[in-house]
Design a protein around this motif. Sequence first.
Motif: not given
Length: 177
Positions: A126-131, A135-139, A145-155, A157-159
């Motif tokens: 169960q998840y709040d939404d696809e994103e 996010t969990q899959i990526v983690a 690295p932290d700086f790459a996470e700020t550029y990663f497009d989770y939306q 990726f979810a699509r």
Amino acid sequence: MEAKVLSEAKVYVGTYGKYNNGSLSGAWLDLSDYSDKEEFYEACRELHKDEEDAEYMFQDWENVPEGLIGESWISENFFSLRDAVEDLGDTEQEAFFVWCNYKSHDLSEEDADDLIKAFQDEYIGQYDDEETFATQIVAECYELPDFAETYFDYQRFARDLFMCDYWFDDGFVFRAA
């Protein structure tokens, strides 16, 4: 198909004879008190023993999925399905009915144990939404690295995940099969 708690299923049992004579006389029977259809019908016979050759009329019911009961019948599959989902938690039971509805499973015809096994093979959680799921899959799968996470497009990726590999309905994620 609305989620049902099969362990709380109950049926109001009257008879056609009483109904035709203007009476709604009957009683609520808790289906968890009966191991199978025959035991349930035995309770119906006992309830209406004042009527010879009674034709039972199920005037109302709660927590019985569509296709497993009608005004004058109850499916044998109800009892096997109730027993099969018993080990699922409440959230998993809700997800099971979402999955059955999405996949158009016929609960009155299909084997309950096979349904549960197929559901468990496809159910993720169960998840709040696809994103949130993405996010969990990526983690879990990538060490960004932290700086790459700020550029990663989770939306996006979810699509992409939900285009082919997964599906999301009513807060639940399933593997596409």
